[in-house]
Design a protein around this motif. Structure first.
Motif, short mmCIF file in Angstrom:
data_model
loop_
_atom_site.label_atom_id
_atom_site.label_comp_id
_atom_site.label_asym_id
_atom_site.label_seq_id
_atom_site.Cartn_x
_atom_site.Cartn_y
_atom_site.Cartn_z
N TYR A 166 3.52 -0.62 13.32
CA TYR A 166 3.23 0.86 13.09
C TYR A 166 5.38 1.19 13.06
CZ TYR A 166 2.11 5.18 14.09
OH TYR A 166 1.75 6.40 14.70
N GLU A 167 5.69 1.03 13.47
CA GLU A 167 7.39 1.83 13.55
C GLU A 167 8.08 0.75 12.57
OE1 GLU A 167 9.29 0.03 17.08
OE2 GLU A 167 8.64 1.98 18.69
N LYS A 168 7.89 0.36 11.80
CA LYS A 168 8.49 0.03 10.64
C LYS A 168 7.87 0.11 9.23
CE LYS A 168 9.90 -4.37 8.47
NZ LYS A 168 10.34 -6.10 7.97
N ALA A 169 6.75 0.53 9.69
CA ALA A 169 5.92 1.11 8.38
C ALA A 169 6.48 2.74 8.71
CB ALA A 169 4.59 1.29 8.71
N LEU A 170 6.51 3.26 9.55
CA LEU A 170 7.39 4.67 9.37
C LEU A 170 8.42 5.12 9.28
CD1 LEU A 170 5.20 6.25 13.29
CD2 LEU A 170 5.13 6.50 10.59
N HIS A 171 8.79 4.05 9.60
CA HIS A 171 10.45 3.91 9.11
C HIS A 171 10.59 4.19 7.71
CE1 HIS A 171 12.72 4.31 12.59
NE2 HIS A 171 12.22 3.55 13.08
N TYR A 172 9.91 2.97 7.46
CA TYR A 172 10.12 2.34 5.93
C TYR A 172 9.26 4.53 4.48
CZ TYR A 172 9.33 0.37 1.40
OH TYR A 172 8.99 -0.33 -0.09
N CYS A 173 8.17 4.96 5.33
CA CYS A 173 7.75 5.95 4.74
C CYS A 173 9.00 7.05 5.02
CB CYS A 173 6.65 6.71 5.26
SG CYS A 173 5.25 5.51 4.81
N TYR A 174 9.09 6.28 5.64
CA TYR A 174 11.21 8.82 6.42
C TYR A 174 11.92 8.29 5.25
CZ TYR A 174 14.75 10.68 7.71
OH TYR A 174 15.63 11.58 8.45
N ASP A 175 12.66 6.28 5.01
CA ASP A 175 13.30 6.55 4.30
C ASP A 175 12.47 6.63 2.62
OD1 ASP A 175 14.88 5.54 6.36
OD2 ASP A 175 14.82 3.12 6.04
N LYS A 176 11.79 6.30 2.29
CA LYS A 176 11.64 6.83 1.04
C LYS A 176 10.87 8.49 0.50
CE LYS A 176 8.36 4.31 -0.96
NZ LYS A 176 9.08 3.41 -2.00
N GLY A 177 11.20 9.09 1.74
CA GLY A 177 11.57 10.48 2.17
C GLY A 177 9.82 11.25 1.59
N LEU B 129 1.08 -1.30 0.22
CA LEU B 129 0.08 0.10 -0.51
C LEU B 129 0.67 1.02 0.00
CD1 LEU B 129 -2.93 -1.21 2.69
CD2 LEU B 129 -3.08 -0.37 0.17
N ILE B 130 1.39 1.29 0.99
CA ILE B 130 2.83 2.55 0.51
C ILE B 130 3.40 2.58 -0.89
CG2 ILE B 130 5.50 3.10 1.92
CD1 ILE B 130 4.05 1.56 4.36
N ASP B 131 3.65 1.16 -1.50
CA ASP B 131 4.89 1.80 -2.59
C ASP B 131 3.69 1.94 -3.85
OD1 ASP B 131 7.06 1.05 -1.29
OD2 ASP B 131 6.40 -1.11 -2.16
N THR B 132 2.92 1.24 -3.42
CA THR B 132 1.08 1.65 -4.42
C THR B 132 1.35 3.76 -4.46
OG1 THR B 132 1.04 0.07 -4.54
CG2 THR B 132 -1.09 1.95 -5.49
N THR B 133 1.11 4.23 -3.25
CA THR B 133 0.72 5.17 -2.94
C THR B 133 1.67 6.36 -3.07
OG1 THR B 133 -0.69 4.67 -0.79
CG2 THR B 133 0.13 6.92 -1.15
N ALA B 134 3.14 6.02 -2.97
CA ALA B 134 4.01 6.28 -3.69
C ALA B 134 4.71 6.81 -5.02
CB ALA B 134 5.33 5.33 -2.74
#
Length: 155
Positions: free
Chosen positions: A125-136, A93-98
């Protein structure tokens, strides 16, 4: 509270189209983030962008911005068989949104963070936030999304 409350999300994601949007707009809310799935995850309206709802019964746009809910912790873990599956679904979902320059809205309930509820829920939750952060990703509040999107795309 000394500050106007601009946004709303209904508990249990109770929502009736278009009545909920109409009621919220009449009550003076500027945005809502209720429009999502309570038993699943994903893009309920098929897109990952905020939008101004349209009332087909009244043939007019409703004066509220919907910032759709994409993923709720309870629904994710209820429908995933493992942490790995929950992470894969979240990451997709994060990748599709990005890829679509969209907005992903995550709902993690506050009870998850108290009394050692479920360590795996917190870890995801923490993993998702870190992943989003790393994607800018721009990680912000519904109010800030409303202020940017509401002004940027008002016709």
């Amino acid at each position: 509270m000394g500050k106007k409350v601009l946004g709303f999300r209904n508990h249990y994601l109770r929502f009736k189209t278009p009545e909920t949007w109409e009621s919220l707009a009449e009550a003076g809310f500027s945005y809502d983030s209720t429009f999502g799935f309570s038993e699943s995850v994903g893009f309920r309206n098929g897109m990952c962008h905020p939008f101004r709802p349209y009332n087909v019964n009244k043939d007019r746009e409703i004066d509220i911005l919907e910032i759709p809910l994409t993923l709720m912790d309870v629904a994710l873990f209820k429908t995933s068989r493992s942490f790995e599956e929950a992470w894969r679904r979240t990451k997709d979902l994060i990748d599709t949104t990005a890829r679509l320059n969209g907005v992903i809205t995550l709902l993690w309930h506050n009870f998850v963070f108290g009394c050692n509820f479920r360590d795996d829920w917190i870890k995801l939750y923490e993993k998702a936030l870190h992943y989003c952060y790393d994607k800018g990703a721009w990680m912000t509040s519904g109010e800030e999304i409303y202020r940017w999107w509401g002004n940027e795309f008002r016709f």
